[in-house]
Design a protein around this motif. Structure first.
Motif, short mmCIF file in Angstrom:
data_model
loop_
_atom_site.label_atom_id
_atom_site.label_comp_id
_atom_site.label_asym_id
_atom_site.label_seq_id
_atom_site.Cartn_x
_atom_site.Cartn_y
_atom_site.Cartn_z
N ARG A 154 36.19 48.96 40.12
CA ARG A 154 34.87 48.46 40.49
C ARG A 154 34.04 49.53 41.19
N ARG A 183 27.93 41.43 36.27
CA ARG A 183 28.92 41.47 37.36
C ARG A 183 29.71 40.17 37.45
N GLN A 192 33.83 40.21 37.19
CA GLN A 192 34.67 39.52 38.16
C GLN A 192 35.56 38.48 37.48
N GLN A 225 37.55 46.24 48.37
CA GLN A 225 38.53 45.86 47.36
C GLN A 225 39.89 45.60 48.01
#
Lengths: 228, 228
Positions: free
Chosen positions: A71, A98, A102, B102
């Motif tokens: 990401r 996005r 996800q 993350q």
């Protein structure tokens, strides 16, 4: 100033594949280091303490930037090369791309990969014994549900997030391509997904993924066939 | 053109808290809709088919943009309000903030929340019976490891990602604050994390989180105490 890029990745990792696709689509040359992440190699753990692939290292003029995990790498490349954008320009388009990124990296990963890919790939790499048939069935059932969602989207859209190719397509294709390596995608049941995957698969950026092989794990016969 | 914002969220969800903190830090007013996500309400599932909170809806001049899930919301707000930036300017700073985001949303979530929060919160909401003590211990052990990593970082840095407050701090504080609600953070063992958390907790943006209460789940006595 010229930038030297090195991507630390594992060929059969969906997250690593997203980074490779994005770099290739933007025509950014890079060196590759294949990481046996399950062995937690010291040099790699020093780059990313979470032990997760991919990691992109950029060197230019004595400066080094380490960018950990898909990401962050994708957002970084979008920021650095906005001319060849893969998220769209309008906030709504970016949000939709996005959302789907996800979806694949979290929901698809938890519901499909955690069963199917764990049994077929990770157990092999980690020498954890034979695949569990119940888990494999659970993963395949979840894959059918996810393919159904994609089929519905792609009946109405050219690309997953809308009218243009985006990182959502790379996320979806990265995940699907690994399952296709293992021959687990029921293509006949999802014609719109098949047409979409043929389009993504035909892009020059996809080429190197089709040559990936891992010792002891042969791909399905049609894996690198553009007309499957 | 003025934008009307509505955040659909659950007060004790770490992802929702990150969106609230970012909106408040950037001083963007918003309406709130509390989502009982575990009941999969129809209206919410129509906004985000994955059923995951938070979702931000922006309306301006007859146009509606739906932004699903924390990561997309945070990146969107960064793009729209770059003046008050929370990711940093240099690529290396942005990469470090995103690495830690993350880390919390994936690794911390899988290793701590999936055990500790599942047993203490989700089982309660889903009426799945009494907490499993073995799982709780596993979650607490993992929490200690994660706090150890944070302690080491914060001995060398003012904020998690470096010299400035960033979305990494909001990610960390969002997760830690939920565990603190349940009294599960061993503050005495991690003095640098405690000092950092006091700094984050004292920000005006944090205020509304300290007033969160959920019926039947009382917070630890020190939960809203700035001098704990």
């Amino acid at each position: 100033m010229s930038v030297e890029r090195t991507l630390h990745h594992f060929p059969l990792d969906p997250a690593s594949r997203q980074a490779r696709l994005c770099l290739a689509e933007k025509r950014l040359p890079f060196e590759e280091v294949v990481v046996r992440y399950w062995e937690q190699p010291k040099e790699f753990m020093a780059l990313n303490p979470s032990g997760v692939t991919p990691v992109l290292v950029e060197r230019s003029g004595g400066k080094t930037v380490v960018i950990c995990e898909a990401r962050a790498i994708l957002e970084h490349l979008e920021e650095q090369f906005p001319d060849h954008d893969l998220l769209g320009v309008e906030p709504a388009d970016r949000a939709e791309a996005r959302r789907l990124m996800q979806w694949f990296d979290r929901k698809f990963d938890n519901e499909v990969n955690a069963y199917l890919l764990h049994e077929k790939l990770e157990k092999r790499l980690l020498k954890l014994g034979a695949p569990d048939l119940y888990n494999m069935r659970q993963g395949r059932d979840a894959l059918r549900v996810h393919l159904g969602v994609m089929e519905k989207l792609l009946q109405a859209r050219d690309w997953l997030a809308g009218r243009r190719l985006s990182l959502a397509d790379f996320a979806g294709a990265a995940h699907i391509s690994i399952l296709d390596y293992f021959g687990d995608v029921p293509w006949r049941d999802v014609p719109s997904v098949k047409t979409w995957y043929m389009k993504v698969k035909s892009r020059p950026a996809f080429r190197s993924l089709l040559t990936d092989r891992w010792p002891g794990l042969a791909p399905a016969a049609h894996y690198d066939d553009l007309d499957f």
